[in-house]
Design an enzyme around this catalytic site. Structure first.
Site, short mmCIF file in Angstrom:
data_model
loop_
_atom_site.label_atom_id
_atom_site.label_comp_id
_atom_site.label_asym_id
_atom_site.label_seq_id
_atom_site.Cartn_x
_atom_site.Cartn_y
_atom_site.Cartn_z
N GLY A 56 25.44 6.99 28.66
CA GLY A 56 24.45 6.93 27.86
C GLY A 56 23.17 5.91 28.50
O GLY A 56 23.19 5.31 29.54
N PHE A 58 22.51 3.08 27.40
CA PHE A 58 22.85 1.90 27.25
C PHE A 58 24.36 1.33 27.65
O PHE A 58 24.73 0.47 27.58
CB PHE A 58 22.76 1.44 25.77
CG PHE A 58 21.45 1.57 25.11
CD1 PHE A 58 20.36 0.74 25.64
CD2 PHE A 58 21.24 2.67 24.04
CE1 PHE A 58 19.19 1.17 25.12
CE2 PHE A 58 19.89 2.85 23.69
CZ PHE A 58 18.77 2.07 24.17
N GLU A 60 28.21 3.29 29.90
CA GLU A 60 29.23 4.28 29.78
C GLU A 60 30.12 4.22 28.71
O GLU A 60 30.25 3.18 28.10
CB GLU A 60 30.15 4.08 31.23
CG GLU A 60 29.14 4.04 32.86
CD GLU A 60 29.80 3.22 33.60
OE1 GLU A 60 29.98 3.69 34.60
OE2 GLU A 60 30.33 2.07 33.41
N LYS A 77 32.83 2.13 24.57
CA LYS A 77 31.52 2.01 24.76
C LYS A 77 31.13 0.80 25.43
O LYS A 77 31.17 -0.32 24.70
CB LYS A 77 30.57 2.44 23.94
CG LYS A 77 29.15 2.75 24.08
CD LYS A 77 28.34 3.12 22.77
CE LYS A 77 27.04 3.16 22.73
NZ LYS A 77 26.20 3.79 21.77
N ASP A 178 18.35 8.16 15.69
CA ASP A 178 18.56 9.12 17.22
C ASP A 178 19.34 10.41 16.89
O ASP A 178 20.47 10.62 17.82
CB ASP A 178 19.15 8.17 18.28
CG ASP A 178 19.00 8.90 19.54
OD1 ASP A 178 18.14 9.75 19.65
OD2 ASP A 178 19.64 8.29 20.62
N1 ATP Z 1 34.17 8.07 19.46
C1 ATP Z 1 33.69 8.93 20.74
N2 ATP Z 1 34.57 9.78 20.82
C2 ATP Z 1 34.41 10.70 21.99
N3 ATP Z 1 33.45 10.94 22.55
C3 ATP Z 1 32.28 9.93 22.29
C4 ATP Z 1 32.52 8.54 21.17
N4 ATP Z 1 31.44 8.00 21.36
C5 ATP Z 1 30.66 8.35 22.18
N5 ATP Z 1 30.96 9.62 22.83
C6 ATP Z 1 30.57 10.46 23.76
O1 ATP Z 1 29.81 9.52 24.66
C7 ATP Z 1 28.47 9.67 24.72
C8 ATP Z 1 27.44 8.77 24.69
O2 ATP Z 1 27.89 7.67 23.65
P1 ATP Z 1 26.86 7.00 22.66
O3 ATP Z 1 25.81 8.33 22.36
O4 ATP Z 1 27.25 6.40 21.79
O5 ATP Z 1 25.79 6.24 23.93
P2 ATP Z 1 24.43 5.88 24.02
O6 ATP Z 1 24.52 4.92 25.56
O7 ATP Z 1 23.84 5.37 23.14
O8 ATP Z 1 24.00 7.31 24.64
P3 ATP Z 1 22.49 7.70 24.70
O9 ATP Z 1 21.56 6.86 24.88
O10 ATP Z 1 22.74 8.91 25.85
O11 ATP Z 1 22.16 8.55 23.42
C9 ATP Z 1 28.27 10.66 23.45
O12 ATP Z 1 27.30 11.79 23.54
C10 ATP Z 1 29.50 11.48 23.45
O13 ATP Z 1 29.80 12.46 24.20
MG MG Z 2 23.95 8.88 22.43
#
Ligand code: ATP
Ligand code: MG
Length: 400
Positions: A56, A58, A60, A77, A178
Site C-alpha cells: 500500500g 503506507f 507492506e 501491516k 477510502d
Molecule cells: N486482514 C487482512 N487480511 C488479508 N489481506 C489483507 C488484510 N489487510 C490488508 N490486506 C491486504 O493488503 C492490502 C493493503 O492493505 P491496506 O489497504 O490496509 O493498506 P494501505 O497501505 O493503506 O493500502 P492502500 O494505500 O493501497 O489503500 C489490501 O488491499 C489487502 O489486499
Molecule cells: Mg488499501
C-alpha cells in the site's frame, strides 16, 4: 486489544532502572533501548511471515502464521516510519485508535500491535506492525479473476455486508474515506470486512453552526464523490455511500466504472454518467469552491440506468444503484435506506458466499492479481462486456 505507547521509561514493569539520562553514554542508551521491555507490545517474532500480500501507500502487508497456534493466520501491516522525525506517525495512531473502537463482523479485526526488537541492525529503531485477523481475499482480487463468478444472490450478500459495515461505522461517527474494492476483504467463509482505515476519521455534525473543515484530498480518485472533487470540506457519510455505489456497479462490470486520470476528468466522467452538475439537481453546489472554476460539461442527461442496463439485468439492482450514485450528497441514499431497498428483500435473496469461494482455494488479492483491465478505457464508456457466461435465474454474469 491492549496497546499503549509506553513512554514512562522508569516503569516498574521493566526490571531495570535507567541511569539518569544526562549521565548515559550513547552505548548505555542503545543497550537500554534494546533491553527495554514493552509490556503492551509483543515482539513480531511471535509470527512467522509466509508471503507478501499487499503493497500500500503506507507500507507492506504480509500474511503470517501465529507460532503459538500454527493454524491461525494473520495479516501484518507494517507502519511506515521512514519519513518520521517525531517518532510514531500520527496517521498510524489515528488508524489504530479507530480500529480499536470498531468491533463488528463486517469490519476487519485488529488483534494487536507488534514490534521488532530495537538492535544495532536496525539502528535501534523498532518496526511496528498492525496485526489483523487474516482474510483470504480482497474484492479487487476476486473481481479480477474471471473464474470467480458471483450469482445475483451472492452480489446481494456482498452489498448487504458492505452496507452493514458502513451503517456500523457511521453510527459510531467514523468516516472511512477510502472505499474501493481493494479495501474490501472477504474471508474464505464469505464474510466481508471493511479494511484500511488509514484515511478514516471521526466526524460530528458541525458544532455551533460552524461548518467542519475536513480535508477533501481523500478517497482514491476513481471512487471520489463529486462533493469532494468540488472542494467540499463539510462532508459526511454520503462520501462513503458514493464509493459503495461504484463498488456495487463493479460487481457486474468487473472493473472500476469511472477511471479518470485527473480531478477534472473524474468530474467529467461523473457528469457523463450522472448528468450535468448544476444547482437545479443539486441546490447549493454553486457555493462549492471549485464549482465555478471547473469547466464541466453542460446539458448532460443522467444516464445511470441506461448505461448500466447492459450489465445489471435486475431492475432492483439498477434502482438501488441509481439511488447511490446521486450527485447531491443530501439526496444520496444512506446505508439504512439502502439496506431496506427491495433489492435485498426480493428473490433471489442474499445468499452465502462460502460455497462459491470453496471452489477457489487460492487467495486473491489485488497486489497478486494482474493489473485489471480498463486503465486504458475510453473516457466516456463503461468497459464493454466481452464474454457472457453462466445463466443464473435469468441473470447473466459478464466477465471481462
Ligand atoms: N486482514 C487482512 N487480511 C488479508 N489481506 C489483507 C488484510 N489487510 C490488508 N490486506 C491486504 O493488503 C492490502 C493493503 O492493505 P491496506 O489497504 O490496509 O493498506 P494501505 O497501505 O493503506 O493500502 P492502500 O494505500 O493501497 O489503500 C489490501 O488491499 C489487502 O489486499
Ligand atoms: Mg488499501
Amino acid at each position: 486489544m491492549s496497546f499503549k505507547m509506553q513512554t514512562n521509561v522508569s516503569s516498574r514493569e521493566n526490571n531495570h532502572n535507567p541511569p539518569h539520562s544526562t549521565m548515559m553514554t550513547i552505548r548505555e542508551k542503545e543497550e537500554y533501548i534494546s533491553n527495554f521491555n514493552f509490556p503492551f507490545c509483543d515482539e513480531s517474532t511471535k509470527y512467522e511471515k509466509v508471503a507478501k500480500i499487499g503493497q500500500g501507500t503506507f507500507g507492506e502487508v504480509f500474511k503470517a502464521r501465529d507460532k503459538s497456534n500454527p493454524k491461525k493466520f494473520v495479516a501484518m501491516k507494517k507502519v511506515l516510519m521512514e519519513n518520521e522525525k517525531e517518532g510514531f506517525p500520527i496517521t498510524a495512531l489515528r488508524e489504530i485508535r479507530i480500529l480499536q473502537l470498531l468491533k463488528h463482523e463486517n469490519v476487519v479485526n485488529l488483534i494487536e500491535i507488534c514490534r521488532t526488537k530495537a538492535s544495532q541492525a536496525n539502528r535501534y529503531r523498532s518496526t511496528f506492525y498492525l496485526v489483523f485477523d487474516f482474510c483470504e481475499h480482497d474484492l479487487a482480487g476476486l473481481l479480477s479473476n474471471v473464474n470467480v463468478k458471483f450469482s445475483l444472490g451472492e452480489i446481494k450478500k456482498v452489498m448487504q455486508q458492505l452496507l452493514n459495515g458502513l451503517y456500523y461505522i457511521h453510527s459510531n461517527k467514523i468516516l472511512h474515506r477510502d472505499m474501493k474494492a481493494a479495501n474490501v476483504l472477504i474471508t474464505k467463509n464469505g464474510v466481508l470486512k471493511l479494511a484500511d482505515f488509514g484515511l478514516a476519521r471521526a466526524f460530528s455534525s458541525s458544532k455551533n453552526g460552524q461548518p467542519n473543515r475536513f480535508t477533501n484530498r481523500v478517497v482514491t480518485l476513481w471512487y471520489r464523490p463529486p462533493e469532494l472533487l468540488l472542494g467540499e470540506r463539510n462532508y459526511g457519510p454520503p462520501v462513503d455511500l458514493w464509493g459503495a455505489g461504484c463498488i456495487m456497479a463493479e460487481m457486474w462490470t468487473r472493473s472500476p466504472i469511472m477511471q479518470g486520470n485527473s480531478e477534472h476528468q473524474q468530474l467529467t466522467l461523473i457528469s457523463q454518467l450522472c448528468g450535468s452538475i448544476n444547482p437545479q439537481v443539486w441546490p447549493g453546489v454553486e457555493n462549492l469552491e471549485l464549482y465555478k472554476k471547473m469547466d464541466l460539461p453542460p446539458s448532460q442527461k443522467r444516464k445511470v440506468r441506461e448505461r448500466l442496463k447492459p450489465y445489471l439485468k435486475d431492475p432492483y439492482a439498477i434502482d438501488l444503484l441509481d439511488k447511490l450514485l446521486v450527485l447531491d450528497p443530501n439526496k444520496r441514499a444512506d446505508s439504512d435506506t439502502a439496506l431496506n431497498h427491495d433489492f435485498f428483500w426480493t428473490d433471489p435473496m442474499p445468499c452465502e458466499l462460502g460455497n462459491m469461494l470453496a471452489n477457489h482455494t487460492q487467495s486473491m488479492f489485488e497486489f497478486l492479481a494482474p493489473p485489471r483491465r480498463g486503465t486504458q478505457m475510453r473516457h466516456h464508456s463503461l468497459p464493454r462486456p466481452t464474454t457472457s457466461t453462466v445463466q443464473d435465474s435469468g441473470y447473466q454474469d459478464r466477465v471481462f
